[in-house]
Structure formats: C-alpha cells, structure tokens
Design a protein around this motif. Structure first.
Motif, short mmCIF file in Angstrom:
data_model
loop_
_atom_site.label_atom_id
_atom_site.label_comp_id
_atom_site.label_asym_id
_atom_site.label_seq_id
_atom_site.Cartn_x
_atom_site.Cartn_y
_atom_site.Cartn_z
N THR A 1 -0.55 -5.15 -1.06
CA THR A 1 -1.42 -5.66 -0.01
C THR A 1 -1.05 -5.46 1.38
O THR A 1 0.23 -5.20 1.37
N GLY A 2 -1.65 -5.61 2.04
CA GLY A 2 -1.39 -5.46 3.64
C GLY A 2 -2.14 -4.36 4.47
O GLY A 2 -2.44 -3.28 3.68
N PRO A 3 -2.19 -4.23 5.60
CA PRO A 3 -2.92 -3.21 6.28
C PRO A 3 -2.31 -1.84 6.26
O PRO A 3 -2.89 -0.64 6.44
N LEU A 4 -0.79 -1.54 5.98
CA LEU A 4 -0.13 -0.12 5.86
C LEU A 4 0.29 0.11 4.43
O LEU A 4 0.67 -0.88 3.60
N GLN A 5 0.10 1.10 4.08
CA GLN A 5 0.68 1.82 2.70
C GLN A 5 2.16 2.38 3.04
O GLN A 5 2.53 2.94 4.12
N THR A 6 2.77 2.62 2.11
CA THR A 6 4.28 3.14 2.24
C THR A 6 4.02 4.70 2.31
O THR A 6 2.97 5.27 1.97
N TRP A 7 4.98 5.27 2.91
CA TRP A 7 5.10 6.79 2.99
C TRP A 7 5.04 7.33 1.54
O TRP A 7 4.18 8.38 1.54
N LEU A 8 5.92 6.79 0.47
CA LEU A 8 5.72 7.64 -0.75
C LEU A 8 4.35 7.31 -1.38
O LEU A 8 4.05 8.38 -1.89
N ASP A 9 3.50 6.46 -1.20
CA ASP A 9 2.02 6.27 -1.62
C ASP A 9 1.29 7.16 -0.90
O ASP A 9 0.21 8.08 -1.52
N LEU A 10 1.52 7.32 0.43
CA LEU A 10 0.65 8.33 1.17
C LEU A 10 0.78 9.51 0.72
O LEU A 10 0.01 10.54 0.50
N LEU A 11 2.11 10.13 0.45
CA LEU A 11 2.61 11.34 0.07
C LEU A 11 1.89 11.76 -1.47
O LEU A 11 1.37 12.69 -1.74
N PHE A 12 2.13 10.64 -2.30
CA PHE A 12 1.62 10.75 -3.88
C PHE A 12 -0.06 11.16 -3.61
O PHE A 12 -0.56 11.92 -4.51
N LEU A 13 -0.56 10.20 -2.78
CA LEU A 13 -2.16 10.52 -2.75
C LEU A 13 -2.51 12.09 -2.12
O LEU A 13 -3.37 12.62 -2.61
N SER A 14 -1.78 12.43 -1.11
CA SER A 14 -1.69 13.75 -0.68
C SER A 14 -1.54 14.89 -1.70
O SER A 14 -2.44 15.68 -1.83
N PHE A 15 -0.58 14.63 -2.47
CA PHE A 15 -0.25 15.74 -3.64
C PHE A 15 -1.55 15.56 -4.80
O PHE A 15 -1.71 16.74 -5.25
N SER A 16 -2.12 14.46 -4.92
CA SER A 16 -3.01 14.19 -6.02
C SER A 16 -4.19 14.92 -5.56
O SER A 16 -4.95 15.49 -6.38
N LEU A 17 -4.68 14.58 -4.16
CA LEU A 17 -5.87 15.21 -3.73
C LEU A 17 -5.80 16.60 -3.66
O LEU A 17 -6.65 17.34 -4.01
N GLN A 18 -4.65 17.27 -2.92
CA GLN A 18 -4.67 18.52 -2.90
C GLN A 18 -4.41 19.41 -4.27
O GLN A 18 -4.99 20.55 -4.43
N SER A 19 -3.97 18.82 -5.40
CA SER A 19 -3.95 19.66 -6.72
C SER A 19 -4.84 19.17 -7.51
O SER A 19 -5.20 19.68 -8.59
N ALA A 20 -5.91 18.36 -6.90
CA ALA A 20 -7.22 18.00 -7.81
C ALA A 20 -6.95 17.16 -9.14
O ALA A 20 -7.90 17.41 -9.97
N THR A 21 -5.94 16.74 -9.14
CA THR A 21 -5.61 15.73 -10.24
C THR A 21 -6.18 14.45 -10.28
O THR A 21 -6.61 13.88 -11.30
N GLY A 22 -6.42 13.89 -8.92
CA GLY A 22 -6.82 12.68 -8.98
C GLY A 22 -6.01 11.29 -9.67
O GLY A 22 -6.99 10.51 -10.26
N LEU A 23 -4.80 11.56 -9.61
CA LEU A 23 -4.06 10.63 -10.20
C LEU A 23 -3.90 9.42 -9.40
O LEU A 23 -3.13 8.25 -9.77
#
Length: 238
Positions: free
Chosen positions: A167-189
């Motif tokens: 919860t909260g307005p900001l996500q951690t750097w690791l979460d954002l990096l995980f999202l970035s790798f997930s979207l770029q690799s088209a895995t959607g994890l």
C-alpha cells in the motif's frame, strides 16, 4: 603450483578478452546490482554501495556511447548530468524535483547508449561475441531506462501503480524494475498494475518497443549467424 599458474593464465586470458567488451561488463554489473538489491536497506553503507555501482554503470554507458555511432556529446551530457545530480541524493537530500531530474538524465543516458548499440549491431556484417553481449546490454539498458521513467511517473502522479502486496503512493525500485522486465519480455508476470493514464502510456510504449526489439534483433542475429557460416563469395574474398 603448476595448477595454480595454469588457472591464473586462464583468468588472465579471460580478463584480456572481457575488458574489451563493455557490453558484457555492463550486463554483469547490472545483474550484480540486482543480486545486491536483495540485501539493500536505507543505511548509509548500503546507499553508498548502490550509488557507487550506479556510477560505475554510468561510466560503462559513457564508454559505450563513445564507441558507438550515437550522439556522443549529447549522451555524455546525460551521463554527466546523472552523476552530478545523484551526488546530493547520496548524502540524503532526496528532494522530489532532484530525484526526477536525476532519473530523467539516467533514462536519457541509457536510451542513448541503447540506440548507439542498436546502430552498431545493424552496421556489422558478421556475428561476433560482441554482438551477442550488445543484444543483451540493449535489453537491460531499455528495461532500466523505463524503470527510471516509471519512478518519475509515480513521483509526479502518486498512486500511478497498484500493487496488491503493498500500500502507499510509491512502489519500490525493485518492483518497478520487475514490471519493466516483465513488460519488455512480454511475459506479463508482474503483479504491479499501471493505473494512471501516464503509467499506462509508458507501459504501452515499452510493450510495443519490447516486442519490436525482440523481433528485429533476433532476426538480425539469425541473419548474421547465417552470413558467418555461409560460403564466402569472390567479392567477399577480395
């Protein structure tokens, strides 16, 4: 003793080849940063190590920008700006505007280096070890660059991302990096969901760019592999 000398000679030969591959160095450093992120905290030593590794990554980015047909002067300005603005953050001055400016310079430097490496790969005629590491480096550079943009997005527009585990307005750097790798690799994890319009636009741009990158680069590497194993023509021999 003889075995030790042989091992040292092997390591020396490996280092002589490895130091000529800045793309491989950057990929290795970024994976090392990922591993250290598991142990990261808000202490001063941890912040200093993270900052130092980030500076080393920027130096490698600057080295690649200088060695590739990119806009060298502009790329080095981005690297220099990221370094200068990150120094106050190291000492705990974490003003929102300063963080946004630093990430903007970092993202620009990473994208500039990725652009230069893509041009470098498409300019070559034969597949080499350097092309393979460059393909991996471009992937990580783009993923890191979008992670910086995601962090800028959530700083400008709080609650840009929904995370069921946090919860909260900001996500951690690791979460954002995980999202970035997930979207770029088209895995959607990723369980992190972009909800604000700006975050969704960034996510769509990365998904489009990631799919196009994989299609173009993989096909390019296959073509280079075919050319390197195909019989040389008389024109090539001359």
């Amino acid at each position: 003793m003889a075995g030790l000398k042989a091992s040292l000679r092997v390591l020396l030969r490996f280092w002589k080849g490895f130091r000529l591959l800045p793309s491989a160095q950057l990929v290795l450093l970024q994976f090392f940063i990922l591993i250290l992120s598991l142990l990261s905290n808000d202490s001063t030593p941890s912040r200093s190590v993270t900052w130092l590794l980030g500076v080393i990554a920027l130096l490698l980015v600057a080295k690649m920008i200088r060695q590739t047909p990119a806009y060298t002067a502009l790329g080095l300005i981005f690297v220099g700006g990221a370094f200068i603005f990150s120094v106050p953050i190291l000492f705990g001055y974490e003003h929102v505007g300063l963080i946004i400016t630093t990430h903007a310079f970092e993202a620009s430097a990473y994208f500039c280096a990725a652009y230069g490496l893509i041009r470098y790969m498409f300019a070559d005629r034969y597949l080499t070890k350097d092309e393979l590491f460059a393909a991996a480096a471009v992937f990580t550079l783009i993923a890191w660059g979008f992670a910086f943009l995601y962090n800028i997005c959530q700083l400008v527009v709080p609650y840009s991302f929904h995370n069921p585990n946090r919860t909260g307005p900001l996500q951690t750097w690791l979460d954002l990096l995980f999202l970035s790798f997930s979207l770029q690799s088209a895995t959607g994890l990723a369980d992190l969901m972009p909800v604000s319009p700006a975050a969704r636009v960034l996510a769509m741009l990365q998904m489009f760019g990631g799919v196009m990158y994989l299609a173009l680069i993989v096909s390019r590497l296959i073509v280079l592999q075919y050319i390197s194993h195909s019989p040389r023509t008389n024109k090539d021999k001359s």
